[in-house]
Design an enzyme around this catalytic site. Sequence first.
Site, PDB file in Angstrom:
ATOM      1  N   HIS A  98     -14.130  36.885   1.653  1.00 13.01           N
ATOM      2  CA  HIS A  98     -14.502  35.926   0.616  1.00 13.01           C
ATOM      3  C   HIS A  98     -15.350  34.794   1.182  1.00 13.01           C
ATOM      4  CE1 HIS A  98     -14.021  35.403  -3.606  1.00 13.01           C
ATOM      5  NE2 HIS A  98     -13.587  34.160  -3.517  1.00 13.01           N
ATOM      6  N   ARG A 101     -19.030  35.318   0.759  1.00 10.08           N
ATOM      7  CA  ARG A 101     -19.523  34.922  -0.573  1.00 10.08           C
ATOM      8  C   ARG A 101     -19.732  33.409  -0.641  1.00 10.08           C
ATOM      9  NH1 ARG A 101     -19.260  35.904  -6.349  1.00 10.08           N
ATOM     10  NH2 ARG A 101     -17.829  34.488  -7.402  1.00 10.08           N
ATOM     11  N   HIS A 116     -19.729  32.432 -12.025  1.00 12.35           N
ATOM     12  CA  HIS A 116     -18.726  31.407 -12.307  1.00 12.35           C
ATOM     13  C   HIS A 116     -18.828  30.943 -13.750  1.00 12.35           C
ATOM     14  CE1 HIS A 116     -18.402  30.150  -7.814  1.00 12.35           C
ATOM     15  NE2 HIS A 116     -17.593  31.138  -8.126  1.00 12.35           N
ATOM     16  N   TYR A 170     -17.287  25.983  -4.285  1.00  8.64           N
ATOM     17  CA  TYR A 170     -17.616  27.077  -3.389  1.00  8.64           C
ATOM     18  C   TYR A 170     -18.670  26.658  -2.375  1.00  8.64           C
ATOM     19  CZ  TYR A 170     -15.135  31.072  -5.359  1.00  8.64           C
ATOM     20  OH  TYR A 170     -14.165  31.969  -5.735  1.00  8.64           O
TER      21      TYR A 170
END
Length: 309
Positions: free
Chosen positions: A253, A256, A279, A288
Amino acid sequence: MVGLISPAARDLTEHWLKHLSALGGMAENTIEAYRHDVFSFIAFMTNHFGEATGLAPLKRLKPTDMRAWMAHERARKVSARSLARELSAVKSFFRWFAERDGFDPTAVLATRSPKFQKKLPRPLAKDAAIAMIDTVELQSQKDWISARDVAVVTLLYGCGLRISEALSLKASDAPLPDVLRITGKGGKERIVPVLDAAKRAVARYTRAMPFELDPDDLLFRGARGGPLSSRMIAKAMENARHQLGLPATATPHAMRHSFATHLLEAGGDLRAIQELLGHASLSTTQAYTAVDTARLMEVYAKAHPRGRG
C-alpha cells in the site's frame, strides 16, 4: 460464537450480508469481518441478557446495553481503532434491520465511536520506490515469479492501484492498453493511464508465465497456478525492504501512497490525483500524499483565480 446466537438472529445476519454482497463493491474479506463483528455483538448480548437473543430483544436495546458492550470490548483490550470498526459494522446491520422491521434503532446508532489517531501513510522516497521494484525481482529463483512480482509492484507504484485491484486484472487485460478501467471501493469505476514501464513489466510476466489462461481467468497466478495471494507480494516486499534497510511501512500500500506523493511533488493537481486514486473525498487524497500545509496552500494558490492574480 454462532452457537450462542438464536437461529433467527443468525439467519437475519446472513440475510443482511447477502444484501451487502448483492449491492456489489464490497470485498469478501470485508463481508467476513462484518459477519464476525455482528455475530460477536449478538453473542455478547446473549450473555448480557442471560438468554438466547432472538430478534425482539435486539429491537429493545438501550444505551446502557451499548455501554456494557463497549466496556466489555475495552476490557478485552480491543483497540480503539478495532472497536470503531466493530461499532461501524453493528450500526450498518441495525440501520438495515430497523428499516426492514420498522423499529427505532437510536440506542445503537447514537453510540459514539471511540476516538483514535489515524495513522498517516508513509510513502517511500523516489529512489527507494525504484530500488524496491529492482530488489523485489531478486526474491525468487524462478524467472517468471520474479517477473510477476515486478509487474504487480510496478502497477502499484506506476498506476496507483490497490493490491486488490492489481490482482483483479484478468488475462484478457493483457497486453495492457493505454488506459485501464478499474473498479475500486464501493463499485466506483475510474480510468487509469498505464505507463510504458507497467506495460513492459506485465508483457514480460505474461511471456514467462508457464500456465494457459482463459480470458476470464485472473492474470496473476501463484506458484502452483492458482490465483495469486496478496500475501505473496507482501512477503516479497518484506524480504526486499530488509535488504534495502527500509522501514516496516514499506508495504504494497505504501507504493500507492508513493505514487500519489510523487505526482503531487511533480506539480500534479490534487483533484486529478484524487480521480486517479479513486478517492471519494479530497481530504483522503491529502492524507495519502502526506504533504504539509504550505505545499497544499501553494497548489491552491496556483489553482485559484485570485491566487494567480
